[in-house]
Design an enzyme around this catalytic site. Structure first.
Site: not given
Ligand code: GLA
Length: 336
Positions: A139, A246
């Site tokens: 990020e 994710e």
């Molecule tokens: C982001 C992070 C993850 C997690 C999510 C929320 O996407 O990369 O590690 O913290 O937020 O659970």
């Protein structure tokens, strides 16, 4: 039919996808207990939800805590699963000591780079050969207008080249590991182009980066199929591997802050199934560049979305329900 018979008779998700890509789940110590059978049957990759983040592994300088992460890696090895490492350098969940001298002043660039290197090296060397890939930087790209990189302690103290240092340290620590840049809103055209630009610049400098992680925190309305396809095309054109890292499909649009539902509506579930169906069609279409699709959880009995963006509001984002039975979404994605 009892629940066990029904569960045991359904196809295994990862087996159905064995020709396409790995199927992963984010886990934590609780879900490793309560979802154990489900994980073993349907998933051939795991990611630690929090337990391999900086603050968990090195809460105090030089005092590493590996016990929980080790247990996860052992679980994966005992069950023939691979492990995606998440995450080495991030602006969140990083302890304050990283950025401070003993007297409370901010560290300089040299010391922060040294601490970054030491963390990356210690962690990656411990799991050499056991963790096949790492989200090295998470990020770093900004959601704001023209700004490319988000402002953070990393950019303030080290500068924009903190990213290339992280990748170089990681490659040195474990030359076999695949190194990923990971981000959210990855399919939004403006952010997508910033990520593309960032990675292009890294490649031009011969930075060892092997893949792009699309977090894929999606919902029943956004993003569009078109935007996802275009993002996959664009990232694939860089010649790198792609992972979905994710994936979840919230039943609420991001702006929807309703709190009155105790279960998802029929309409939500059928829209969710339709979207999972179509998205997996697209993912299979790009399976020559996609190696791994990880859900950010496994079944609706546990999801971080029950705390975000509305604290305490239940969500149902997966293809297995709260009792681990397959939802319509499951049947859709295994039928092709
Ligand atoms: C982001 C992070 C993850 C997690 C999510 C929320 O996407 O990369 O590690 O913290 O937020 O659970």
């Amino acid at each position: 039919m009892t629940r066990n018979v029904r569960e045991n008779n359904i196809p295994s998700l990862h087996e159905v996808y064995q020709e396409n890509f790995k199927i992963g789940a984010a886990v934590n110590p609780k879900t490793l207990q309560m979802q154990r059978d489900l994980l073993k049957k349907h998933f051939n990759s795991i990611t630690a939800e929090n337990e391999m983040k900086f603050e968990e592994l090195q809460p105090l300088e030089g005092k590493f805590k590996f016990d929980v992460a080790d247990q996860m890696v052992d679980f994966a090895q005992a069950n023939g699963m691979q492990v995606r490492g998440h995450a080495l350098v991030w602006h969140n969940q990083t302890p304050e000591w990283m950025f401070l001298n003993d007297d409370g002043t901010t560290v300089d660039r040299e010391l922060l780079l040294e601490r970054m290197k030491s963390h990356i090296t210690t962690v990656m060397q411990r799991y050499k050969g056991k963790i096949f890939c790492w989200d090295v930087v998470n990020e770093a790209v900004s959601d704001d207008g023209e700004e490319i990189l988000r402002k953070s302690r990393w950019t303030e103290i080290i500068g924009e080249d903190f990213i290339e240092y992280a990748f170089r340290f990681a490659h040195e620590a474990d030359p076999e590991a695949l190194l990923f840049y990971n981000d959210y809103n990855e399919s939004d055209p403006i952010k997508r182009d910033k990520i593309y630009k960032l990675v292009t610049a890294l490649l031009e400098k011969d930075v060892p980066i092997h893949g792009i992680g699309l977090q894929a925190h999606w919902n029943i309305k956004q993003p569009s199929y078109e935007n996802v396809k275009e993002a996959l095309e664009k990232y694939a054109s860089l010649g790198l591997r792609i992972h979905l890292t994710e994936l979840d499909m919230s039943v609420f649009e991001f702006s929807d802050r309703r709190t009155d539902l105790t279960e998802p509506t029929e309409e939500m579930l059928s829209l969710q199934a339709k979207r999972y169906d179509k998205f997996f069609d697209i993912l299979r279409e790009y399976s020559n560049v996609i190696d791994s699709v990880t859900f950010w959880g496994a079944a609706d009995d546990y999801t971080w979305l029950s705390g975000f963006p509305v604290r305490g509001r239940k969500n149902w984002p997966f293809v297995f329900d709260e009792t681990h039975l397959p939802k319509e979404s499951f049947w859709k994605i295994i039928d092709f």
